[in-house]
Design an enzyme around this catalytic site. Structure first.
Site, PDB file in Angstrom:
ATOM      1  N   ASP A 232      39.300  42.851  88.967  1.00 53.24           N
ATOM      2  CA  ASP A 232      37.920  43.234  89.159  1.00 53.24           C
ATOM      3  C   ASP A 232      37.379  42.430  90.328  1.00 53.24           C
ATOM      4  OD1 ASP A 232      34.868  43.243  87.183  1.00 53.24           O
ATOM      5  OD2 ASP A 232      35.537  44.434  88.866  1.00 53.24           O
ATOM      6  N   SER A 233      36.298  42.939  90.943  1.00 47.33           N
ATOM      7  CA  SER A 233      35.837  42.379  92.228  1.00 47.33           C
ATOM      8  C   SER A 233      34.951  41.148  92.049  1.00 47.33           C
ATOM      9  CB  SER A 233      35.009  43.437  92.957  1.00 47.33           C
ATOM     10  OG  SER A 233      33.923  43.817  92.105  1.00 47.33           O
ATOM     11  N   GLY A 234      34.530  40.887  90.826  1.00 46.18           N
ATOM     12  CA  GLY A 234      33.594  39.787  90.628  1.00 46.18           C
ATOM     13  C   GLY A 234      32.161  40.271  90.584  1.00 46.18           C
ATOM     14  N   GLY A 235      31.958  41.547  90.864  1.00 49.64           N
ATOM     15  CA  GLY A 235      30.597  42.092  90.900  1.00 49.64           C
ATOM     16  C   GLY A 235      29.880  41.904  89.580  1.00 49.64           C
ATOM     17  N   PHE A 236      30.615  41.884  88.504  1.00 49.41           N
ATOM     18  CA  PHE A 236      29.995  41.773  87.170  1.00 49.41           C
ATOM     19  C   PHE A 236      29.708  40.308  86.851  1.00 49.41           C
ATOM     20  CE2 PHE A 236      29.153  43.419  82.981  1.00 49.41           C
ATOM     21  CZ  PHE A 236      29.549  42.451  82.094  1.00 49.41           C
TER      22      PHE A 236
ATOM     23  N   GLN B  47      27.899  53.679  90.050  1.00 51.14           N
ATOM     24  CA  GLN B  47      26.818  53.072  89.290  1.00 51.14           C
ATOM     25  C   GLN B  47      25.757  54.131  88.965  1.00 51.14           C
ATOM     26  OE1 GLN B  47      26.931  50.221  87.907  1.00 51.14           O
ATOM     27  NE2 GLN B  47      28.526  49.111  89.020  1.00 51.14           N
TER      28      GLN B  47
ATOM     29  N   GLY C 134      28.582  49.776  85.247  1.00 53.55           N
ATOM     30  CA  GLY C 134      27.212  49.775  84.759  1.00 53.55           C
ATOM     31  C   GLY C 134      27.044  50.265  83.342  1.00 53.55           C
TER      32      GLY C 134
ATOM     33  N   ASP D  94      39.359  48.903  79.926  1.00 48.89           N
ATOM     34  CA  ASP D  94      39.646  47.468  79.756  1.00 48.89           C
ATOM     35  C   ASP D  94      38.594  46.873  78.835  1.00 48.89           C
ATOM     36  OD1 ASP D  94      37.448  46.879  82.062  1.00 48.89           O
ATOM     37  OD2 ASP D  94      37.926  45.057  80.937  1.00 48.89           O
TER      38      ASP D  94
ATOM     39  N   CYS E 140      53.449  45.739  64.083  1.00 48.97           N
ATOM     40  CA  CYS E 140      53.500  44.635  65.054  1.00 48.97           C
ATOM     41  C   CYS E 140      54.238  43.430  64.470  1.00 48.97           C
ATOM     42  CB  CYS E 140      52.089  44.241  65.492  1.00 48.97           C
ATOM     43  SG  CYS E 140      51.220  43.135  64.379  1.00 48.97           S
TER      44      CYS E 140
HETATM   45  C1  LIG Z   1      32.012  44.388  78.919  1.00 44.10           C
HETATM   46  N1  LIG Z   1      31.294  45.447  79.583  1.00 44.10           N
HETATM   47  C2  LIG Z   1      31.430  45.587  80.921  1.00 44.10           C
HETATM   48  N2  LIG Z   1      32.291  44.862  81.685  1.00 44.10           N
HETATM   49  C3  LIG Z   1      32.078  45.301  82.965  1.00 44.10           C
HETATM   50  C4  LIG Z   1      32.683  44.868  84.157  1.00 44.10           C
HETATM   51  C5  LIG Z   1      33.619  43.677  84.141  1.00 44.10           C
HETATM   52  C6  LIG Z   1      34.970  43.871  83.695  1.00 44.10           C
HETATM   53  C7  LIG Z   1      35.700  42.542  83.941  1.00 44.10           C
HETATM   54  O1  LIG Z   1      35.026  41.445  83.335  1.00 44.10           O
HETATM   55  C8  LIG Z   1      35.872  40.722  82.436  1.00 44.10           C
HETATM   56  O2  LIG Z   1      35.590  41.091  81.097  1.00 44.10           O
HETATM   57  C9  LIG Z   1      34.241  40.837  80.693  1.00 44.10           C
HETATM   58  C10 LIG Z   1      37.256  41.151  82.818  1.00 44.10           C
HETATM   59  O3  LIG Z   1      37.705  40.249  83.796  1.00 44.10           O
HETATM   60  C11 LIG Z   1      37.068  42.584  83.358  1.00 44.10           C
HETATM   61  O4  LIG Z   1      37.940  42.987  84.410  1.00 44.10           O
HETATM   62  C12 LIG Z   1      38.995  42.327  84.786  1.00 44.10           C
HETATM   63  C13 LIG Z   1      32.226  45.458  85.374  1.00 44.10           C
HETATM   64  N3  LIG Z   1      32.759  45.024  86.577  1.00 44.10           N
HETATM   65  C14 LIG Z   1      32.257  45.516  87.728  1.00 44.10           C
HETATM   66  N4  LIG Z   1      32.757  45.104  88.916  1.00 44.10           N
HETATM   67  N5  LIG Z   1      31.246  46.450  87.760  1.00 44.10           N
HETATM   68  C15 LIG Z   1      30.708  46.961  86.624  1.00 44.10           C
HETATM   69  O5  LIG Z   1      29.800  47.805  86.694  1.00 44.10           O
HETATM   70  C16 LIG Z   1      31.203  46.454  85.362  1.00 44.10           C
HETATM   71  C17 LIG Z   1      30.659  46.906  84.141  1.00 44.10           C
HETATM   72  C18 LIG Z   1      31.095  46.307  82.945  1.00 44.10           C
HETATM   73  N6  LIG Z   1      30.714  46.489  81.660  1.00 44.10           N
END
Ligand SMILES: CNc1nc2c(CC[C@H]3O[C@@H](OC)[C@H](O)[C@@H]3OC)c3nc(N)[nH]c(=O)c3cc2[nH]1
Length: 375
Positions: A95-99, A192, A219, A269, A309
């Site tokens: 993931d890009s870190g955007g969250f 989004q 989102g 995920d 399992c």
């Molecule tokens: C839980 N609900 C949720 N997670 C989200 C994530 C993180 C997953 C990432 O965050 C980590 O898990 C929390 C994991 O690292 C995962 O991906 C690797 C999102 N990431 C981005 N870039 N943009 C979104 O709009 C977004 C929406 C989400 N909604």
């Protein structure tokens, strides 16, 4: 130029409209719909790569934000990339870190250029932009990279969501411009638009006009009611190209995986199975089981009699309850093995139901025993 990642449609379920497919990547094939275990800090917590392969995890996730602040992507690059660093030779999505920038860090400032924020570890002042997010993911060497985006909070007002999605589109364009190895790594854009159907349409149109090899729906799973998430899926998946993978980020619970598959999602995920395992909560065919409950003290049966399992074949509820109560790490490993296997097995059952055109029947029978809603 051959694309790093391609989607091969296999069939559509006549009963539900869900689709069976294969995502081809430089590190292997992913049968979809698929659940992707989350390994945010370059490990799926307490699991070895061999254990993940035993339960047939086809792909795992990791996270740009976390690896950027610790250990730093240059160290991972020196190790030969994330596959080598964590000894995982199957596909990886980052993931890009955007969250995380919006959910974990405090004191953040968003500008057109990018986001300035404080590390949630030591308060260091840091900056991530589309270019930085691409540089990090390039160093990590993931097979699938996510564009740098803003995941608006829920609820958020219409004007804010509109301005945010338009900046996310401009950021996606900048990610494309700074994508240095498209033949080795696929860049997915993230749609989004909050809970507004017309903004979901606007975001989808803007991003699909730029022809990415895959698209995520972002989102969502941010605290909104489930029916709202499903409504947004119904508004959004028809706007996504049928010949590209569709990834619903951060989802989810067993019911959401089934409902999302029915609405045309290919990849999911969620940290749920590993996160709840750490406090001893287990997913079973009869619903959630909280192993700390005293009623399991002398229960010498498996967590789930229907489960194949490693945990269910070899250990009892009484033993696992004892380990969790005693805060023994092996207890967390056993509940994690079970929960990951449960979701991976659920997706195998979903794929079989699609093949046999009976996914709606499968959903009804699953909910009858599991329970209609699981948060
Ligand atoms: C839980 N609900 C949720 N997670 C989200 C994530 C993180 C997953 C990432 O965050 C980590 O898990 C929390 C994991 O690292 C995962 O991906 C690797 C999102 N990431 C981005 N870039 N943009 C979104 O709009 C977004 C929406 C989400 N909604």
């Amino acid at each position: 130029m051959t694309a790093a990642v391609t989607y091969e449609p296999i069939k559509t379920c006549k009963q539900s409209g869900a689709r069976l497919g294969r995502v081809h990547t430089p590190h292997g094939v992913i049968e979809t719909p698929a659940f992707m275990p989350v390994g945010t800090q370059a490990t799926v917590k307490t699991m070895s790569p061999e254990e993940l392969k035993t339960m047939d995890a086809q792909i795992i996730l990791s996270n740009t934000y976390h690896l950027f602040i610790r250990p730093g992507h240059d160290i991972v690059k020196q190790a030969g990339g994330l596959h080598k660093f964590m000894n995982w030779d199957r596909p990886i999505l980052t993931d890009s870190g955007g969250f995380q920038v919006f959910s974990l860090s405090n004191m953040r400032k968003i500008t057109e250029e990018g986001v300035t924020f404080k590390s949630h570890l030591n308060g260091d002042k840091l900056f991530i932009s589309p270019e930085v997010a691409m540089e990090i993911q390039n160093a990590l060497g993931s097979d699938i990279m996510m564009a740098f985006d803003e995941c608006p909070p829920y609820p958020a007002d219409y004007e804010y969501v509109k301005k945010s999605l338009e900046r996310t589109t401009r950021w996606a364009e900048r990610c494309l411009q700074s994508h240095s190895r498209p033949q080795d790594q696929a860049l997915f854009a993230i749609i989004q638009g909050g809970m507004y159907a017309d903004l979901r349409k606007l975001s989808a149109e803007q991003l699909t006009s730029m022809d990415f090899p895959g698209y995520a729906i972002g989102g969502l799973s941010v605290g909104e009611p489930k029916h709202m998430m499903y409504e947004m899926l119904e508004q959004t998946t028809p706007l996504m190209p049928a010949n590209k993978p569709r990834y619903l980020m951060g989802v989810g619970s067993p019911d959401a995986l089934i409902e999302g598959s029915i609405r045309g999602i290919d990849m999911f995920d969620c940290v749920l199975p590993t996160r709840i395992a750490r406090n001893g909560t287990c997913m079973t065919s009869e619903g959630r089981l909280v192993i700390r409950n005293a009623k399991y003290m002398t229960d010498f049966g498996p967590l789930d009699p229907k489960c194949s399992c490693y945990t269910c074949q070899n250990y009892s509820r009484a033993y696992i309850r004892h380990l969790i109560k005693a805060d023994e790490t092996f207890g967390i490993r056993l509940t994690t093995v079970h929960n990951l296997h449960f979701l991976l097995q659920l997706m195998r059952d979903v794929r079989e139901a699609i093949m046999e055109d009976r996914l709606l029947d499968f959903r009804d029978s699953f909910f009858a025993s599991y329970g209609l809603n699981d948060n």
